[in-house]
Design a protein around this motif. Structure first.
Motif, short mmCIF file in Angstrom:
data_model
loop_
_atom_site.label_atom_id
_atom_site.label_comp_id
_atom_site.label_asym_id
_atom_site.label_seq_id
_atom_site.Cartn_x
_atom_site.Cartn_y
_atom_site.Cartn_z
N VAL A 128 3.47 8.19 6.67
CA VAL A 128 1.90 8.10 6.42
C VAL A 128 1.40 9.46 6.00
CG1 VAL A 128 -0.32 7.48 7.64
CG2 VAL A 128 1.69 5.97 7.90
N ASP A 129 1.97 10.52 6.87
CA ASP A 129 1.26 11.97 6.47
C ASP A 129 1.96 12.29 5.02
OD1 ASP A 129 0.13 12.13 8.88
OD2 ASP A 129 1.85 13.02 9.90
N ASP A 130 2.95 11.86 4.93
CA ASP A 130 3.34 12.39 3.49
C ASP A 130 2.94 11.76 2.36
OD1 ASP A 130 5.37 14.06 1.94
OD2 ASP A 130 6.18 12.22 1.44
N LEU A 131 2.68 10.44 2.73
CA LEU A 131 1.99 9.28 1.68
C LEU A 131 0.50 10.15 1.46
CD1 LEU A 131 2.27 6.87 -0.05
CD2 LEU A 131 1.03 5.57 2.06
N SER A 132 -0.24 10.36 2.35
CA SER A 132 -1.56 10.75 2.24
C SER A 132 -1.70 12.06 1.41
CB SER A 132 -2.33 11.22 3.67
OG SER A 132 -3.65 11.65 3.53
N SER A 133 -0.60 12.96 1.80
CA SER A 133 -0.54 14.18 0.84
C SER A 133 -0.07 13.91 -0.53
CB SER A 133 0.57 15.14 1.40
OG SER A 133 0.91 16.34 0.50
N HIS A 134 0.80 12.92 -0.65
CA HIS A 134 1.26 12.42 -2.11
C HIS A 134 0.01 11.96 -2.99
CE1 HIS A 134 3.71 10.85 -5.13
NE2 HIS A 134 3.28 9.91 -5.17
N THR A 135 -0.84 11.08 -2.42
CA THR A 135 -2.02 10.59 -3.18
C THR A 135 -3.23 11.37 -3.05
OG1 THR A 135 -2.49 9.44 -1.21
CG2 THR A 135 -1.21 8.36 -2.50
N ALA A 136 -3.22 12.62 -2.45
CA ALA A 136 -4.37 13.44 -2.18
C ALA A 136 -5.40 12.99 -1.37
CB ALA A 136 -4.95 14.11 -3.36
N GLY A 137 -4.86 12.03 -0.34
CA GLY A 137 -5.90 11.27 0.43
C GLY A 137 -6.56 10.27 -0.22
N GLY A 182 0.77 -1.18 -0.15
CA GLY A 182 -0.13 0.11 0.04
C GLY A 182 0.67 1.28 -0.16
N VAL A 183 2.01 1.19 0.61
CA VAL A 183 3.16 2.17 0.41
C VAL A 183 3.93 2.28 -0.97
CG1 VAL A 183 5.02 3.24 1.59
CG2 VAL A 183 3.24 2.30 3.09
N THR A 184 4.38 0.98 -1.14
CA THR A 184 5.42 1.00 -2.20
C THR A 184 4.47 1.15 -3.64
OG1 THR A 184 5.24 -1.62 -2.26
CG2 THR A 184 7.13 -0.55 -1.01
N GLY A 185 3.18 0.92 -3.51
CA GLY A 185 2.50 0.89 -4.86
C GLY A 185 1.68 2.28 -4.94
N ALA A 186 1.79 3.17 -3.79
CA ALA A 186 0.88 4.14 -4.04
C ALA A 186 1.21 5.28 -4.90
CB ALA A 186 0.96 4.68 -2.46
N ARG A 187 0.26 5.57 -5.64
CA ARG A 187 0.54 6.62 -6.77
C ARG A 187 -0.24 8.14 -6.37
NH1 ARG A 187 1.09 4.08 -12.64
NH2 ARG A 187 1.65 1.87 -11.94
N SER A 188 0.30 9.34 -7.16
CA SER A 188 -0.33 10.44 -7.07
C SER A 188 -1.45 10.25 -7.99
CB SER A 188 0.65 11.47 -7.38
OG SER A 188 1.15 11.33 -8.65
N ILE A 189 -2.05 11.30 -7.97
CA ILE A 189 -3.16 11.71 -9.20
C ILE A 189 -2.87 11.69 -10.44
CG2 ILE A 189 -5.09 12.81 -7.57
CD1 ILE A 189 -4.10 15.49 -8.49
N THR A 190 -1.42 12.08 -10.65
CA THR A 190 -0.75 12.01 -12.02
C THR A 190 -0.08 10.63 -12.44
OG1 THR A 190 1.09 13.00 -11.00
CG2 THR A 190 -0.36 14.64 -11.85
N GLY A 191 -0.24 9.88 -11.49
CA GLY A 191 0.44 8.53 -11.78
C GLY A 191 1.89 8.27 -11.20
#
Length: 335
Positions: A311-320, A277-286
């Motif tokens: 976790v906080d930075d990951l949430s920001s990267h994926t826009a929640g 869930g961390v290593t495969g997380a993407r932003s809204i731009t992919g």
């Protein structure tokens, strides 16, 4: 009500609006408060209409019937809301008890490591997700398990129980890491056999099993899990564990048996294990989450600070928009 009394125009009446008042206590109050509001509204409407009667008794009947019907509906709605809240509270209490049986609260301390981090199921109303972890102090050193059950939420809880129960027993009994992993494999296979009998889907479990003893070299068996990252005053990169192997439950599909890899994990070093869930997380731009870059910036923090920042930075990267369970575990080796 006072405004109604001072208006002389008989065609302008505000008192019928009072029939909406019980909706407020019905939404946030108790049944008794809602009943009191309904009774108060009926009394006030009757008193005002006696003081300033309507042009027709027919209009009076309509207002009183509407007030009574809406009042009853408000009371019933309040009763249903409170019952629903109690049911949800009981379900949540059960989930809390279930989570405590499945996963121990962090941090976990042994004589060799401290394990801290963040566990965040993607389904906010659930306390149990598909990720699992455990640390056991055994006669052969500290054994660690980081895993991810196929699927998420409560449907995956059976496989999670099977893997964790087997690990907690085998970690104390088996002298070698490969024998421990073989026990986990058999446990997941047995669970899948039972699941098939009751019509549930079979599941596999990706897992990383570590053995930490007095040596500065740590043993690892990787069963399809993302490799951990080592933070030790040097470049941050995934620990080279070789072939990741197949997940637990799928050993029959592998051409070769699982083997033990060794890597340096000296005193004072930190190991970071993250779920996919961390290593495969993407932003809204992919764009994938830059995990290595972030770990380099936070390498000097405490285990809890590192995981919380991640976790906080990951949430920001994926826009929640998190799409999978998030687990970030930080293992600090005792000096």
């Amino acid at each position: 009500m006072a405004l109604e009394m001072v208006i002389d125009d008989r065609t302008v009446r505000l008192v019928p609006l009072l029939i909406l008042l019980p909706a407020f206590p019905a939404a946030v109050g108790t049944v008794r408060q809602t009943v009191y509001a309904v009774g108060w509204v009926l009394i006030v409407i009757t008193g005002v209409l006696i003081y300033r009667p309507l042009p027709s008794w027919y209009n009076y009947v309509i207002i009183m019937v509407l007030a009574a019907v809406l009042g009853v509906l408000c009371v019933l709605t309040c009763h249903w809301r409170i019952r629903r809240e109690r049911e949800l509270s009981r379900v949540r209490s059960t989930a809390v008890a279930l989570q405590r049986q499945v996963l121990r609260p962090l941090p976990i301390l042994t004589d060799r490591v401290i394990v801290d981090g963040v566990y965040l199921p993607v389904e906010e109303d659930r306390l149990v997700g598909g990720d699992i972890y455990e640390a056991v102090a055994s006669p052969y050193g500290t054994r660690l398990l980081f895993g991810d059950v196929q699927g998420r939420g409560l449907p995956a809880i059976g496989a999670a129980f099977a893997a964790l129960g087997a690990f907690r027993e085998a970690a104390l009994r088996e002298p070698t890491l490969t024998a421990l992993v073989d026990d986990l494999e058999r446990a997941v296979v047995r669970h899948n056999t039972f699941a098939e009998q009751i019509g549930e889907p079979e599941r596999f479990v990706t897992a990383l099993i570590l053995g930490i003893d007095d040596s500065t070299e740590t043993q690892a068996v990787n069963c399809g899990h993302p490799p951990p990252y080592l933070l030790n005053a040097g470049p941050v990169s995934p620990v080279p564990l070789g072939d990741p192997g197949v997940p637990l439950g799928l050993a029959d599909l592998a051409a070769l048996p699982r083997i033990v890899a060794w890597f340096p994990f000296p005193s004072g070093a930190t190991l970071v294990a993250c779920s996919d869930g961390v290593t495969g997380a993407r932003s809204i731009t992919g764009d994938f989450y830059p995990l290595e870059e972030r770990l380099r910036a936070w390498a000097d923090g405490s285990p809890w600070e590192l995981a919380s920042n991640l976790v906080d930075d990951l949430s920001s990267h994926t826009a929640g928009q998190l799409r999978d369970d998030i687990t970030a575990l930080v293992v600090r080796r005792a000096a």
